[in-house]
Design a protein around this motif. Sequence first.
Motif, PDB file in Angstrom:
ATOM      1  N   ALA A 152       1.147  -8.824 -18.263  1.00 56.02           N
ATOM      2  CA  ALA A 152       0.715  -7.347 -17.645  1.00 56.02           C
ATOM      3  C   ALA A 152       1.203  -6.152 -18.201  1.00 56.02           C
ATOM      4  N   LEU A 153       2.546  -6.280 -18.314  1.00 54.38           N
ATOM      5  CA  LEU A 153       3.042  -5.154 -19.023  1.00 54.38           C
ATOM      6  C   LEU A 153       2.637  -4.832 -20.402  1.00 54.38           C
ATOM      7  N   GLU A 154       2.342  -5.835 -21.266  1.00 56.09           N
ATOM      8  CA  GLU A 154       1.787  -5.503 -22.803  1.00 56.09           C
ATOM      9  C   GLU A 154       0.322  -5.042 -22.545  1.00 56.09           C
ATOM     10  N   ASN A 155      -0.469  -5.651 -21.403  1.00 59.39           N
ATOM     11  CA  ASN A 155      -1.700  -5.094 -21.244  1.00 59.39           C
ATOM     12  C   ASN A 155      -1.902  -3.600 -20.359  1.00 59.39           C
ATOM     13  N   ASN A 156      -0.886  -2.962 -20.185  1.00 60.78           N
ATOM     14  CA  ASN A 156      -0.845  -1.912 -19.211  1.00 60.78           C
ATOM     15  C   ASN A 156      -1.361  -2.124 -17.760  1.00 60.78           C
ATOM     16  N   THR A 157      -1.376  -3.231 -17.489  1.00 63.26           N
ATOM     17  CA  THR A 157      -1.640  -3.403 -15.954  1.00 63.26           C
ATOM     18  C   THR A 157      -0.634  -3.041 -15.199  1.00 63.26           C
TER      19      THR A 157
ATOM     20  N   ALA B  65      13.681 -11.236 -20.809  1.00 66.14           N
ATOM     21  CA  ALA B  65      12.510 -11.354 -21.299  1.00 66.14           C
ATOM     22  C   ALA B  65      12.203 -10.838 -22.614  1.00 66.14           C
ATOM     23  N   CYS B  66      12.699  -9.451 -22.753  1.00 71.59           N
ATOM     24  CA  CYS B  66      12.507  -8.908 -23.806  1.00 71.59           C
ATOM     25  C   CYS B  66      10.846  -8.633 -24.103  1.00 71.59           C
ATOM     26  N   PRO B  67      10.203  -8.147 -23.504  1.00 68.83           N
ATOM     27  CA  PRO B  67       8.698  -7.932 -23.808  1.00 68.83           C
ATOM     28  C   PRO B  67       8.695  -7.089 -25.221  1.00 68.83           C
ATOM     29  N   GLU B  68       8.058  -7.102 -26.098  1.00 61.64           N
ATOM     30  CA  GLU B  68       7.787  -6.303 -27.245  1.00 61.64           C
ATOM     31  C   GLU B  68       7.177  -4.790 -26.765  1.00 61.64           C
ATOM     32  N   GLY B  69       7.847  -3.908 -27.557  1.00 59.75           N
ATOM     33  CA  GLY B  69       7.536  -2.468 -27.181  1.00 59.75           C
ATOM     34  C   GLY B  69       7.898  -1.824 -25.996  1.00 59.75           C
ATOM     35  N   THR B  70       9.047  -2.442 -25.291  1.00 61.70           N
ATOM     36  CA  THR B  70       9.399  -1.949 -23.989  1.00 61.70           C
ATOM     37  C   THR B  70      10.984  -1.440 -24.027  1.00 61.70           C
ATOM     38  N   LYS B  71      11.178  -0.524 -23.089  1.00 60.48           N
ATOM     39  CA  LYS B  71      12.449   0.071 -22.969  1.00 60.48           C
ATOM     40  C   LYS B  71      13.061  -0.602 -21.717  1.00 60.48           C
ATOM     41  N   VAL B  72      14.548  -0.757 -21.988  1.00 66.83           N
ATOM     42  CA  VAL B  72      15.376  -1.590 -21.061  1.00 66.83           C
ATOM     43  C   VAL B  72      16.202  -0.912 -20.295  1.00 66.83           C
ATOM     44  N   ARG B  73      16.298  -1.267 -18.962  1.00 67.67           N
ATOM     45  CA  ARG B  73      17.341  -0.426 -18.059  1.00 67.67           C
ATOM     46  C   ARG B  73      17.948  -1.671 -17.361  1.00 67.67           C
TER      47      ARG B  73
ATOM     48  N   TYR C  82      30.453 -20.328 -18.342  1.00 60.88           N
ATOM     49  CA  TYR C  82      28.973 -20.703 -18.419  1.00 60.88           C
ATOM     50  C   TYR C  82      28.333 -19.312 -18.723  1.00 60.88           C
ATOM     51  N   ARG C  83      27.607 -19.350 -19.720  1.00 55.12           N
ATOM     52  CA  ARG C  83      26.707 -18.182 -20.034  1.00 55.12           C
ATOM     53  C   ARG C  83      25.939 -17.783 -18.761  1.00 55.12           C
ATOM     54  N   TRP C  84      25.446 -18.905 -18.278  1.00 53.86           N
ATOM     55  CA  TRP C  84      24.261 -18.514 -17.318  1.00 53.86           C
ATOM     56  C   TRP C  84      24.862 -18.405 -15.869  1.00 53.86           C
ATOM     57  N   SER C  85      26.101 -18.415 -15.653  1.00 50.88           N
ATOM     58  CA  SER C  85      26.877 -18.050 -14.502  1.00 50.88           C
ATOM     59  C   SER C  85      26.317 -16.932 -13.740  1.00 50.88           C
ATOM     60  N   HIS C  86      26.056 -15.777 -14.610  1.00 52.12           N
ATOM     61  CA  HIS C  86      25.690 -14.528 -13.924  1.00 52.12           C
ATOM     62  C   HIS C  86      24.248 -13.938 -15.027  1.00 52.12           C
ATOM     63  N   THR C  87      23.352 -13.306 -14.648  1.00 52.61           N
ATOM     64  CA  THR C  87      22.233 -12.794 -15.521  1.00 52.61           C
ATOM     65  C   THR C  87      22.124 -11.425 -15.005  1.00 52.61           C
ATOM     66  N   GLN C  88      21.722 -10.575 -15.944  1.00 49.21           N
ATOM     67  CA  GLN C  88      21.356  -9.120 -15.838  1.00 49.21           C
ATOM     68  C   GLN C  88      20.103  -9.024 -14.910  1.00 49.21           C
ATOM     69  N   MET C  89      20.107  -8.259 -13.903  1.00 48.51           N
ATOM     70  CA  MET C  89      18.923  -7.419 -13.443  1.00 48.51           C
ATOM     71  C   MET C  89      18.286  -6.591 -14.309  1.00 48.51           C
ATOM     72  N   VAL C  90      17.246  -6.293 -14.551  1.00 43.19           N
ATOM     73  CA  VAL C  90      16.697  -5.549 -15.585  1.00 43.19           C
ATOM     74  C   VAL C  90      15.135  -4.832 -15.173  1.00 43.19           C
ATOM     75  N   ILE C  91      14.871  -3.683 -15.455  1.00 42.81           N
ATOM     76  CA  ILE C  91      13.753  -3.008 -15.268  1.00 42.81           C
ATOM     77  C   ILE C  91      13.306  -2.558 -16.734  1.00 42.81           C
ATOM     78  N   TYR C  92      12.130  -3.073 -17.143  1.00 43.92           N
ATOM     79  CA  TYR C  92      11.387  -2.672 -18.476  1.00 43.92           C
ATOM     80  C   TYR C  92      10.370  -1.756 -18.071  1.00 43.92           C
ATOM     81  N   THR C  93      10.072  -1.090 -19.087  1.00 49.34           N
ATOM     82  CA  THR C  93       9.012   0.037 -19.164  1.00 49.34           C
ATOM     83  C   THR C  93       8.349   0.177 -20.514  1.00 49.34           C
ATOM     84  N   GLN C  94       7.232   0.461 -20.229  1.00 51.00           N
ATOM     85  CA  GLN C  94       6.256   0.865 -21.398  1.00 51.00           C
ATOM     86  C   GLN C  94       7.098   1.700 -22.237  1.00 51.00           C
ATOM     87  N   ALA C  95       7.160   1.626 -23.514  1.00 54.74           N
ATOM     88  CA  ALA C  95       7.923   2.535 -24.336  1.00 54.74           C
ATOM     89  C   ALA C  95       7.354   3.793 -24.415  1.00 54.74           C
TER      90      ALA C  95
END
Length: 311
Positions: free
Chosen positions: A135-140, A150-158, A272-285
């Motif tokens: 949905a992010l890639e399709n501008n929905t 997840a690292c969607p292509e063409g996005t900015k990460v916070r 363990y690498r997965w003992s914690h994970t980041q909360m992330v906001i992805y934005t269309q670039a």
Amino acid sequence: MTLVEIRWICELFEKKNMSKAAGVLYVSQPALSQCLQRVERQLGFPLFHRSNKGLVPTEKGILFHQAAASILDTYDRFLAQAELLDLKKLNHITIGMAPYISSCCSVEIIQKLCGLYPDIRFKVYEAYTPELIQALENNTIQLMVTSTPACPEGTKVRSFGTVPCVIFLRKGSQAARYAYMENQVPYLDPKYLKEEPFCITYTGQATRLLAENLLAEAGISPTVIHESRHISSLYRYAQQGIATGIATLTPFVQKQDCLVDTNLIYRIPPAYRWSHTQMVIYTQAALERIMPARVYDIISQSVSNFICLTP
């Protein structure tokens, strides 16, 4: 007295606990304590009574909080209106969220955003991570909130904090004998879960991916006896002695564990690498440059109140 100091003190009034307020603000407890001392020196009176149960506002402290909250609200509305002058092309924002985040945070987020930006139409799009990426890639959607890198292509990460991944250990499990305490927190190495039946969330959910990655890291091929949409269901399966679960920790589940005093929640060793994970906001670039900064702040603060985040 700065606006930052006022905002920090207001968070203390909301949480009435130094540790919890520092966690939401992503600052150290000493820094927050020093801020409180500076403000009280400037005012000439204490804002709180200190006790073993937390911070209790004084009468003058309550008056200060009312005035400070009004100042912050006025300032935030000013910033929002100033930003709108530069955002003529931004007339709608749709925010993608996983169901377990949306169910607890979306109403608060939309109420706050609509109040600050009345000329922008805000919506929430609820789906699992793979669909949100598409949905992010399709501008929905223009924004996506997730606990999965997840690292969607063409996005900015916070990133705005990390969330612990925990074990909901099946009541009566023999693996409990391998648990240990560290800083009054129970830990359990997932390598001892090889004989456990598992309840995990559905494929496509962020929590499912976290559980699969963690178990793979521990060298375990899980025997899955049930799949669920909700983290709370994983805990209930553990509480009934049916299956062990792995998920991110939420205050709701943590509170339930304390209320029934079953102590089924175990932290995973930080090795363990997965003992914690980041909360992330992805934005269309293309939108990241003009997206109002307060949008990110409101989303991260609301999610922080729902999930047990650490700076």
